[in-house]
Every structure is written in structure tokens, then in C-alpha cells.
Design a protein around this motif. Sequence first.
Motif, short mmCIF file in Angstrom:
data_model
loop_
_atom_site.label_atom_id
_atom_site.label_comp_id
_atom_site.label_asym_id
_atom_site.label_seq_id
_atom_site.Cartn_x
_atom_site.Cartn_y
_atom_site.Cartn_z
N PHE A 203 0.84 -1.21 0.00
CA PHE A 203 0.00 0.00 0.00
C PHE A 203 0.87 1.26 0.00
O PHE A 203 0.62 2.21 -0.74
CB PHE A 203 -0.90 -0.02 1.23
CG PHE A 203 -1.84 1.15 1.35
CD1 PHE A 203 -3.16 1.03 0.94
CD2 PHE A 203 -1.42 2.36 1.88
CE1 PHE A 203 -4.03 2.11 1.04
CE2 PHE A 203 -2.28 3.43 1.99
CZ PHE A 203 -3.60 3.31 1.56
N ARG A 204 1.90 1.27 0.86
CA ARG A 204 2.76 2.45 1.00
C ARG A 204 3.88 2.51 -0.02
O ARG A 204 4.52 3.55 -0.17
CB ARG A 204 3.37 2.47 2.40
CG ARG A 204 2.38 2.74 3.53
CD ARG A 204 3.10 2.68 4.86
NE ARG A 204 2.26 3.10 5.99
CZ ARG A 204 2.64 3.01 7.26
NH1 ARG A 204 3.84 2.52 7.56
NH2 ARG A 204 1.83 3.39 8.22
N GLY A 205 4.12 1.40 -0.70
CA GLY A 205 5.27 1.35 -1.60
C GLY A 205 6.58 1.35 -0.85
O GLY A 205 7.58 1.88 -1.33
N GLN A 206 6.59 0.74 0.35
CA GLN A 206 7.77 0.68 1.20
C GLN A 206 8.35 -0.72 1.20
O GLN A 206 7.62 -1.70 0.99
CB GLN A 206 7.42 1.03 2.65
CG GLN A 206 7.11 2.48 2.92
CD GLN A 206 6.81 2.70 4.41
OE1 GLN A 206 6.08 1.93 5.02
NE2 GLN A 206 7.36 3.74 4.97
N PRO A 207 9.65 -0.85 1.48
CA PRO A 207 10.20 -2.18 1.72
C PRO A 207 9.54 -2.79 2.96
O PRO A 207 9.24 -2.08 3.92
CB PRO A 207 11.69 -1.92 1.95
CG PRO A 207 11.96 -0.59 1.33
CD PRO A 207 10.69 0.20 1.50
N LEU A 208 9.35 -4.08 2.93
CA LEU A 208 8.71 -4.76 4.05
C LEU A 208 9.47 -4.54 5.35
O LEU A 208 8.87 -4.37 6.42
CB LEU A 208 8.61 -6.26 3.77
CG LEU A 208 7.97 -7.13 4.85
CD1 LEU A 208 6.53 -6.70 5.11
CD2 LEU A 208 8.02 -8.60 4.44
N GLU A 209 10.80 -4.48 5.26
CA GLU A 209 11.61 -4.31 6.46
C GLU A 209 11.31 -3.00 7.18
O GLU A 209 11.34 -2.93 8.40
CB GLU A 209 13.11 -4.39 6.11
CG GLU A 209 13.57 -5.77 5.66
CD GLU A 209 13.11 -6.12 4.25
OE1 GLU A 209 12.68 -5.20 3.50
OE2 GLU A 209 13.15 -7.33 3.91
N GLU A 210 11.00 -1.96 6.43
CA GLU A 210 10.68 -0.68 7.05
C GLU A 210 9.37 -0.76 7.83
O GLU A 210 9.25 -0.22 8.93
CB GLU A 210 10.59 0.42 5.99
CG GLU A 210 11.93 0.86 5.42
CD GLU A 210 11.78 2.06 4.52
OE1 GLU A 210 10.78 2.80 4.66
OE2 GLU A 210 12.66 2.28 3.67
N VAL A 211 8.41 -1.43 7.25
CA VAL A 211 7.12 -1.58 7.93
C VAL A 211 7.28 -2.42 9.19
O VAL A 211 6.66 -2.14 10.22
CB VAL A 211 6.07 -2.21 6.99
CG1 VAL A 211 4.75 -2.42 7.72
CG2 VAL A 211 5.86 -1.34 5.76
#
Length: 238
Positions: A203-211
Motif C-alpha cells: 500500500f505504502r510502496g515501502q520495503p517490508l523491512e521498514e514496515v
Amino acid sequence: MPKPKKPPRWYFSLRSPYSWFAYLDLTERYPDVADGMDWIPFWEPDAVTQRMLDEADVELPIVAMSRAKNFYILQDLSRISKARSLKMTVPIDKDPNWEVSHLAYLAAQEEGHGRRFIELTYRARWQEGRDITRPETMGEIAVELGLPAERLANASDDPGLRKRGLDCLVQSYQDGLFGVPFFIYGREKFWGADRLTPFVAAFRGQPLEEVEKGWQHHDELPRFSAPGGDTGHAGGCG
């Protein structure tokens, strides 16, 4: 990741404890995601809605739950609720009619109180041990929302809400839902409360590690655990 043509969405059930866990994380940890997607209810239909589904040639993926799985889920809920410091009740549903609460949600949504209704109904079911399949309970929640009691208590008798409910269930079928909570971003699908973080990343277009940086203290839902979701009707604990 390109923006999907259809809005991101999640299917939740007021019956499902795993949907409740996902709801808590969505609203407390990821409010931007909660605000940016469609909320669509899913439930086991009563005889009236089932006839409407049959006429639409829609077969929902609802299966009976085995006794062994039922007991497993009870253990699982105990582990998760303790890890999250939640005081949780597990009600016993005897001949429930889930139209009562889920069509009441659609009525509350029409009045601009959909999200607050979900909060109060999850609390009523999973923390207060109230029977959310009773019209009287829906009437009590309506009063808490500042609505006439009959607006929610009689929601399952409203033909318009029946049609809206049918549309929700047909959409779930078209989206390939097979259990809840169920998240969709574009062509990507995520099933289970423990798949929420990959959905948030998409959804955010972020790497999973950041989430996941702020997720690791939820040890009861490790990254590669078995899915925390519901695939069928489980009486009081599914």
C-alpha cells in the motif's frame, strides 16, 4: 509500485477474532492505510441471502470447521490475547444470524458511523461477551452512536440493505476471497492478520523491512507464522 486500478480493500467479519486483531493493528498502527482503502464486510449468509446468492450463481467458500481446528483456535486466541494484553471473551454462538450485525454495519455506514460501529461491535463481542446476533444488541449500539435504536436493530429487514449486503458478498466471490481478514492491493492478495504488514508495504510502496521495524514486539505473530485468519464457520471462535 504502480497505483492499482481498483481501490485497495479489506474484507473483515464481525464474527472473526482474527479480523478483530487486524482491525486493532490497522487503526492503531497504520491509520493512513485504514483511511485509504475500502472496508467490506463478509459473513455467513442466512437462508434469505443464500437464495439470492444461488440466483446469482455465487458459491461462497464457507466450510464446516473440524473439532480439532476449533480447539486449536481457542488455544491460539488465548496465546494472542495474552501477548497483546487483551482481556478477551470467546462467546458461544447458537444458531446465529450474521445478517443482524453485518447489515447493521451497512446501516451505520450510511449514517456516517461505520468505523465507530465496528469498534463498538468488536468490543461488545470480544471483550464484553455480548451477543451481536441479537437485534437488541444492535439497538443498544445504535443508541451509543446517537442513532434511533430501530435503525440498526431492524437492518436485516431492510430490502435495500439486503441488496447492499448481497453486493458485498458477490464482490468477495469475484475477488477470490477464501477467508478473513483478506486484503487486496491491485492483483496482490494477503490473507490473515499476520499478512497485514506485507499489505501495508504494498500500500505504502515501502520495503517490508521498514514496515516491520515497529512490528517485532508482536512476537505472537512472527513474520513467517501460519496465517492468522478464518477459512470457515467455527461457531463461537471463528
